[in-house]
Design a protein around this motif. Sequence first.
Motif, PDB file in Angstrom:
ATOM      1  N   SER A  59       0.840  -1.200   0.000  1.00  0.00           N
ATOM      2  CA  SER A  59       0.000   0.000   0.000  1.00  0.00           C
ATOM      3  C   SER A  59       0.875   1.250   0.000  1.00  0.00           C
ATOM      4  N   ALA A  60       0.280   2.377  -0.358  1.00  0.00           N
ATOM      5  CA  ALA A  60       1.007   3.649  -0.342  1.00  0.00           C
ATOM      6  C   ALA A  60       1.511   3.956   1.068  1.00  0.00           C
ATOM      7  N   GLU A  61       0.710   3.643   2.072  1.00  0.00           N
ATOM      8  CA  GLU A  61       1.111   3.882   3.463  1.00  0.00           C
ATOM      9  C   GLU A  61       2.301   3.002   3.855  1.00  0.00           C
ATOM     10  N   GLU A  62       2.280   1.740   3.458  1.00  0.00           N
ATOM     11  CA  GLU A  62       3.408   0.841   3.751  1.00  0.00           C
ATOM     12  C   GLU A  62       4.680   1.311   3.047  1.00  0.00           C
ATOM     13  N   GLU A  63       4.538   1.745   1.812  1.00  0.00           N
ATOM     14  CA  GLU A  63       5.703   2.244   1.073  1.00  0.00           C
ATOM     15  C   GLU A  63       6.272   3.490   1.745  1.00  0.00           C
ATOM     16  N   ARG A  64       5.388   4.432   2.146  1.00  0.00           N
ATOM     17  CA  ARG A  64       5.827   5.648   2.816  1.00  0.00           C
ATOM     18  C   ARG A  64       6.561   5.310   4.113  1.00  0.00           C
ATOM     19  N   ALA A  65       6.012   4.389   4.891  1.00  0.00           N
ATOM     20  CA  ALA A  65       6.634   3.990   6.158  1.00  0.00           C
ATOM     21  C   ALA A  65       8.004   3.368   5.920  1.00  0.00           C
ATOM     22  N   ALA A  66       8.117   2.540   4.907  1.00  0.00           N
ATOM     23  CA  ALA A  66       9.403   1.907   4.599  1.00  0.00           C
ATOM     24  C   ALA A  66      10.437   2.948   4.180  1.00  0.00           C
ATOM     25  N   LEU A  67      10.041   3.896   3.334  1.00  0.00           N
ATOM     26  CA  LEU A  67      10.968   4.937   2.895  1.00  0.00           C
ATOM     27  C   LEU A  67      11.396   5.822   4.063  1.00  0.00           C
ATOM     28  N   GLU A  68      10.476   6.110   4.979  1.00  0.00           N
ATOM     29  CA  GLU A  68      10.828   6.882   6.173  1.00  0.00           C
ATOM     30  C   GLU A  68      11.826   6.126   7.037  1.00  0.00           C
ATOM     31  N   ARG A  69      11.628   4.823   7.174  1.00  0.00           N
ATOM     32  CA  ARG A  69      12.552   3.999   7.968  1.00  0.00           C
ATOM     33  C   ARG A  69      13.933   3.974   7.334  1.00  0.00           C
ATOM     34  N   ILE A  70      13.992   3.832   6.022  1.00  0.00           N
ATOM     35  CA  ILE A  70      15.282   3.838   5.314  1.00  0.00           C
ATOM     36  C   ILE A  70      15.981   5.180   5.531  1.00  0.00           C
ATOM     37  N   ALA A  71      15.240   6.280   5.422  1.00  0.00           N
ATOM     38  CA  ALA A  71      15.820   7.610   5.630  1.00  0.00           C
ATOM     39  C   ALA A  71      16.366   7.746   7.050  1.00  0.00           C
ATOM     40  N   ALA A  72      15.633   7.211   8.022  1.00  0.00           N
ATOM     41  CA  ALA A  72      16.085   7.274   9.416  1.00  0.00           C
ATOM     42  C   ALA A  72      17.376   6.484   9.601  1.00  0.00           C
ATOM     43  N   ILE A  73      17.462   5.326   8.980  1.00  0.00           N
ATOM     44  CA  ILE A  73      18.687   4.511   9.066  1.00  0.00           C
ATOM     45  C   ILE A  73      19.848   5.245   8.408  1.00  0.00           C
ATOM     46  N   ASP A  74      19.614   5.837   7.243  1.00  0.00           N
ATOM     47  CA  ASP A  74      20.655   6.617   6.568  1.00  0.00           C
ATOM     48  C   ASP A  74      21.134   7.763   7.454  1.00  0.00           C
ATOM     49  N   ASP A  75      20.185   8.477   8.074  1.00  0.00           N
ATOM     50  CA  ASP A  75      20.544   9.585   8.960  1.00  0.00           C
ATOM     51  C   ASP A  75      21.381   9.100  10.131  1.00  0.00           C
ATOM     52  N   TRP A  76      20.983   7.975  10.720  1.00  0.00           N
ATOM     53  CA  TRP A  76      21.734   7.419  11.845  1.00  0.00           C
ATOM     54  C   TRP A  76      23.162   7.089  11.424  1.00  0.00           C
ATOM     55  N   HIS A  77      23.316   6.463  10.263  1.00  0.00           N
ATOM     56  CA  HIS A  77      24.662   6.121   9.781  1.00  0.00           C
ATOM     57  C   HIS A  77      25.479   7.375   9.514  1.00  0.00           C
ATOM     58  N   ASP A  78      24.850   8.406   8.954  1.00  0.00           N
ATOM     59  CA  ASP A  78      25.562   9.664   8.710  1.00  0.00           C
ATOM     60  C   ASP A  78      26.046  10.281  10.024  1.00  0.00           C
ATOM     61  N   GLU A  79      25.224  10.229  11.054  1.00  0.00           N
ATOM     62  CA  GLU A  79      25.577  10.803  12.351  1.00  0.00           C
ATOM     63  C   GLU A  79      26.687  10.025  13.047  1.00  0.00           C
ATOM     64  N   HIS A  80      26.759   8.720  12.798  1.00  0.00           N
ATOM     65  CA  HIS A  80      27.713   7.863  13.503  1.00  0.00           C
ATOM     66  C   HIS A  80      28.922   7.477  12.668  1.00  0.00           C
ATOM     67  N   ARG A  81      29.035   8.061  11.496  1.00  0.00           N
ATOM     68  CA  ARG A  81      30.185   7.773  10.634  1.00  0.00           C
ATOM     69  C   ARG A  81      31.458   8.273  11.304  1.00  0.00           C
ATOM     70  N   SER A  82      32.522   7.499  11.171  1.00  0.00           N
ATOM     71  CA  SER A  82      33.813   7.908  11.716  1.00  0.00           C
ATOM     72  C   SER A  82      34.239   9.216  11.067  1.00  0.00           C
ATOM     73  N   PRO A  83      34.867  10.123  11.844  1.00  0.00           N
ATOM     74  CA  PRO A  83      35.274  11.413  11.273  1.00  0.00           C
ATOM     75  C   PRO A  83      36.190  11.274  10.060  1.00  0.00           C
ATOM     76  N   GLY A  84      37.017  10.228  10.025  1.00  0.00           N
ATOM     77  CA  GLY A  84      37.931  10.046   8.902  1.00  0.00           C
ATOM     78  C   GLY A  84      37.363   9.248   7.749  1.00  0.00           C
ATOM     79  N   ALA A  85      36.134   8.743   7.874  1.00  0.00           N
ATOM     80  CA  ALA A  85      35.538   7.905   6.829  1.00  0.00           C
ATOM     81  C   ALA A  85      35.131   8.772   5.648  1.00  0.00           C
ATOM     82  N   ALA A  86      35.247   8.199   4.459  1.00  0.00           N
ATOM     83  CA  ALA A  86      34.841   8.909   3.239  1.00  0.00           C
ATOM     84  C   ALA A  86      33.326   8.971   3.163  1.00  0.00           C
ATOM     85  N   ALA A  87      32.825  10.054   2.623  1.00  0.00           N
ATOM     86  CA  ALA A  87      31.362  10.212   2.495  1.00  0.00           C
ATOM     87  C   ALA A  87      30.823   9.435   1.328  1.00  0.00           C
TER      88      ALA A  87
END
Length: 87
Positions: A59-87
């Motif tokens: 459903s559109a709602e399930e797709e939206r929820a999944a995309l939001e979860r993926i974005a949250a995971i991406d944000d978490w990884h960006d915040e916790h990336r090692s300072p010397g790691a390549a972007a």
Amino acid sequence: MATRKITITVPDELVESIKGRVDARGVSAYIAAAAAHQDAMDRLRELTDRLETEFGPVSAEEERAALERIAAIDDWHDEHRSPGAAA
């Protein structure tokens, strides 16, 4: 992983574009990576088709929820990336 030499036909313009990005020995690796990516996408489409046949379409709602979860995971990884790691 075992490898096998094959012959393929590729448009001249594509070959020249690839050669402009990699050295002569890298062309095979570039083509192999592209083929592996396409194979993975094909397998993912086959899995999606099987799951939709068994459980119905997403459903559109399930797709939206999944995309939001993926974005949250991406944000978490960006915040916790090692300072010397390549972007």
